[in-house]
Design an enzyme around this catalytic site. Structure first.
Site, PDB file in Angstrom:
ATOM      1  N   GLY A  71       0.801  -1.220   0.000  1.00  0.00           N
ATOM      2  CA  GLY A  71       0.000   0.000   0.000  1.00  0.00           C
ATOM      3  C   GLY A  71       0.833   1.269   0.000  1.00  0.00           C
ATOM      4  O   GLY A  71       0.495   2.249  -0.673  1.00  0.00           O
ATOM      5  N   THR A  72       1.921   1.269   0.748  1.00  0.00           N
ATOM      6  CA  THR A  72       2.746   2.484   0.828  1.00  0.00           C
ATOM      7  C   THR A  72       3.349   2.819  -0.536  1.00  0.00           C
ATOM      8  O   THR A  72       3.326   3.979  -0.961  1.00  0.00           O
ATOM      9  CB  THR A  72       3.863   2.294   1.874  1.00  0.00           C
ATOM     10  OG1 THR A  72       3.251   2.186   3.173  1.00  0.00           O
ATOM     11  CG2 THR A  72       4.815   3.480   1.874  1.00  0.00           C
ATOM     12  N   ASN A 151      -8.290   3.982   8.411  1.00  0.00           N
ATOM     13  CA  ASN A 151      -7.644   2.838   9.056  1.00  0.00           C
ATOM     14  C   ASN A 151      -7.778   2.844  10.572  1.00  0.00           C
ATOM     15  O   ASN A 151      -7.584   1.813  11.211  1.00  0.00           O
ATOM     16  CB  ASN A 151      -6.163   2.801   8.682  1.00  0.00           C
ATOM     17  CG  ASN A 151      -5.453   4.107   8.975  1.00  0.00           C
ATOM     18  OD1 ASN A 151      -5.925   5.177   8.582  1.00  0.00           O
ATOM     19  ND2 ASN A 151      -4.334   4.039   9.648  1.00  0.00           N
ATOM     20  N   GLN A 179      -7.665  -0.307   3.467  1.00  0.00           N
ATOM     21  CA  GLN A 179      -8.507  -0.890   4.508  1.00  0.00           C
ATOM     22  C   GLN A 179      -9.867  -1.336   3.986  1.00  0.00           C
ATOM     23  O   GLN A 179     -10.613  -2.007   4.699  1.00  0.00           O
ATOM     24  CB  GLN A 179      -8.715   0.122   5.648  1.00  0.00           C
ATOM     25  CG  GLN A 179      -7.457   0.434   6.436  1.00  0.00           C
ATOM     26  CD  GLN A 179      -6.965  -0.744   7.282  1.00  0.00           C
ATOM     27  OE1 GLN A 179      -7.736  -1.642   7.620  1.00  0.00           O
ATOM     28  NE2 GLN A 179      -5.686  -0.748   7.614  1.00  0.00           N
ATOM     29  N   SER A 199      -3.467  -3.465  -0.578  1.00  0.00           N
ATOM     30  CA  SER A 199      -2.354  -4.232  -0.028  1.00  0.00           C
ATOM     31  C   SER A 199      -2.826  -5.628   0.373  1.00  0.00           C
ATOM     32  O   SER A 199      -3.868  -5.767   1.036  1.00  0.00           O
ATOM     33  CB  SER A 199      -1.778  -3.503   1.194  1.00  0.00           C
ATOM     34  OG  SER A 199      -0.664  -4.198   1.703  1.00  0.00           O
ATOM     35  N   GLY A 200      -2.052  -6.661   0.005  1.00  0.00           N
ATOM     36  CA  GLY A 200      -2.492  -8.041   0.176  1.00  0.00           C
ATOM     37  C   GLY A 200      -2.668  -8.507   1.610  1.00  0.00           C
ATOM     38  O   GLY A 200      -3.566  -9.300   1.915  1.00  0.00           O
ATOM     39  N   HIS A 201      -1.842  -8.002   2.536  1.00  0.00           N
ATOM     40  CA  HIS A 201      -1.878  -8.572   3.888  1.00  0.00           C
ATOM     41  C   HIS A 201      -3.031  -8.072   4.742  1.00  0.00           C
ATOM     42  O   HIS A 201      -3.174  -8.481   5.892  1.00  0.00           O
ATOM     43  CB  HIS A 201      -0.540  -8.326   4.604  1.00  0.00           C
ATOM     44  CG  HIS A 201      -0.304  -6.917   5.052  1.00  0.00           C
ATOM     45  ND1 HIS A 201      -0.369  -6.547   6.369  1.00  0.00           N
ATOM     46  CD2 HIS A 201       0.009  -5.805   4.363  1.00  0.00           C
ATOM     47  CE1 HIS A 201      -0.091  -5.261   6.473  1.00  0.00           C
ATOM     48  NE2 HIS A 201       0.140  -4.784   5.266  1.00  0.00           N
ATOM     49  N   THR A 237      11.833  -7.191 -10.795  1.00  0.00           N
ATOM     50  CA  THR A 237      11.251  -8.520 -10.974  1.00  0.00           C
ATOM     51  C   THR A 237       9.993  -8.683 -10.127  1.00  0.00           C
ATOM     52  O   THR A 237      10.008  -8.383  -8.932  1.00  0.00           O
ATOM     53  CB  THR A 237      12.281  -9.597 -10.575  1.00  0.00           C
ATOM     54  OG1 THR A 237      13.449  -9.426 -11.368  1.00  0.00           O
ATOM     55  CG2 THR A 237      11.737 -10.999 -10.785  1.00  0.00           C
ATOM     56  N   CYS A 325       1.275   1.688  11.929  1.00  0.00           N
ATOM     57  CA  CYS A 325       2.386   2.422  11.324  1.00  0.00           C
ATOM     58  C   CYS A 325       2.827   3.597  12.176  1.00  0.00           C
ATOM     59  O   CYS A 325       3.829   4.245  11.879  1.00  0.00           O
ATOM     60  CB  CYS A 325       2.002   2.906   9.926  1.00  0.00           C
ATOM     61  SG  CYS A 325       1.608   1.546   8.817  1.00  0.00           S
TER      62      CYS A 325
END
Length: 394
Positions: A71-72, A151, A179, A199-201, A237, A325
């Protein structure tokens, strides 16, 4: 002692199905997707299939999906990339006072480079007024960046309405949806957004992988320079195992969203009602209805949120006082200050963010241990002592 995880806005445990989908790309099909031999081609195929899957789940075209490290990076790329690409048109950016620091600090950086930034206020529930967006637009405005859902307090913004204003004015519109994606239905076309970060997590996927949606026709400069990956817009990559995991996690999140949200909303409202009835001098932060299904954020008067977290930890409950964060910062939450809380009250916040694995039994345990912890901290608080004297309660 049981361990209860109530900090899903910070991160989530990976779904075993996600791990299973990722493993072959760590071990068997580990080739570089830019190479031409078989195990590389399998990676490239997995990359393309993941891009197709994510695009379909967001209502986008696969060519509008770009993979990032999270996300960042997506937020940084969206804001810096648009600012650079549209510099000849203007230098004014509109955002809000309650954005994640990935947006706020990027805007502050651009201010140091000569850009002008308007930080819109929010109301007591943390919502941006679309009319404030309209009023803030100038001839030199090139970008509007408003988060989809906050968030810390979970408030959902009127994104479609803001996007409509931006589209009518011909201004690029970015939303930080880190979020929101995987937790509420999102269609990028319906939302009228030009760029969207995720963001995946945050939805049981892996850490270190994200997406920036860039609508066709939007000009943007690269953030990372290097090879020709991501159609020449983002060198480096590709993190194929992470991308496969993100796609699988998003697929599962969307597939189970209705059922999971029904359960989490019931649990969320049960905890909100329990805290409100069992503990006095508390305030629910965020919008009462336009909030994420899993978000609970309370302010407890006369106590420090950090002490509250430590005592909850000793009872096996993992929660937070705000954004992960900003952990380690002694400053009160900029979000809570923006919704009007004074400094002394903003220090006493508790964020509980639920996951689909949380249960009513866990909620009951929280409601059992939280009131005596709050009372114990208040009994040590000079602020509470002064309040009692003022009220003649001693």
């Amino acid at each position: 002692m049981q361990k209860i995880y109530f900090d899903h806005a910070a991160t989530t445990a990976m779904n075993p199905q996600v791990v299973e989908a990722m493993v072959p790309y760590f071990t068997e099909n580990f080739g570089n997707p830019s190479s031409i031999y078989e195990i590389a081609r399998k990676n490239k195929q997995a990359l393309d299939e993941s891009r197709d899957k994510i695009a379909k789940l967001l209502g986008a075209d696969p060519k509008e999906i770009y993979f990032t490290s999270g996300g960042t990076e997506s937020d940084n790329w969206a804001i810096k990339g648009i600012a650079d690409a549209y510099r000849n048109k203007g230098n004014h950016i509109i955002t809000s006072a309650i954005e994640h620091h990935a947006v706020l600090h990027t805007c502050e950086y651009l201010e140091s480079k000569g850009y002008e930034v308007t930080y819109l206020p929010v109301n007591e529930f943390g919502q941006v007024d679309p009319q404030d967006v309209l009023k803030a637009i100038k001839d030199n405005t090139i970008l509007i960046s408003i988060m989809y859902a906050n968030n810390e307090i979970g408030t959902i913004q009127p994104i479609e309405e803001i996007g409509k204003i931006a589209r009518e004015k011909g201004i690029v519109f970015h939303t930080d949806a880190v979020q929101a994606v995987g937790h509420i239905p999102i269609d990028v076309k319906k939302a009228n957004v030009d760029l969207l970060s995720l963001s995946g997590h945050k939805f049981h996927g892996p850490k270190g992988v994200g997406v920036l949606y860039i609508r066709k026709g939007i000009k943007i400069k690269p953030l990372l320079h290097g090879g020709a990956q991501e159609r020449g817009r983002r060198g480096g990559t590709e993190n194929v195992p992470g991308i496969v995991g993100l796609a699988k996690a998003l697929e599962l999140a969307v597939e189970n969203m209705e059922e999971n949200n029904k359960k989490m909303i019931e649990l969320r409202d049960y905890i909100i009602k329990g805290i409100s009835s069992k503990i006095d001098h508390v305030k629910l932060n965020g919008h009462p209805t336009d909030r994420l299904p899993n978000n609970i954020n309370f302010t407890f008067d006369f106590i420090e949120g950090e002490s509250l977290l430590l005592l909850l930890d000793m009872k096996g409950i993992y929660a937070s006082s705000g954004s992960a964060c900003t952990s380690g910062s002694l400053d009160p939450s900029h979000v809570l200050l923006a919704i009007g809380l004074p400094h002394e009250r903003a220090h006493g916040s508790l964020r509980i963010t639920l996951g689909d694995e949380n249960t009513k039994e866990e909620a009951d345990y929280l409601l059992e241990v939280l009131p005596p912890i709050v009372q114990r901290l208040r009994d040590m608080s000079p602020l509470y002592e002064a309040y009692k004297k003022e009220q003649n309660l001693n």
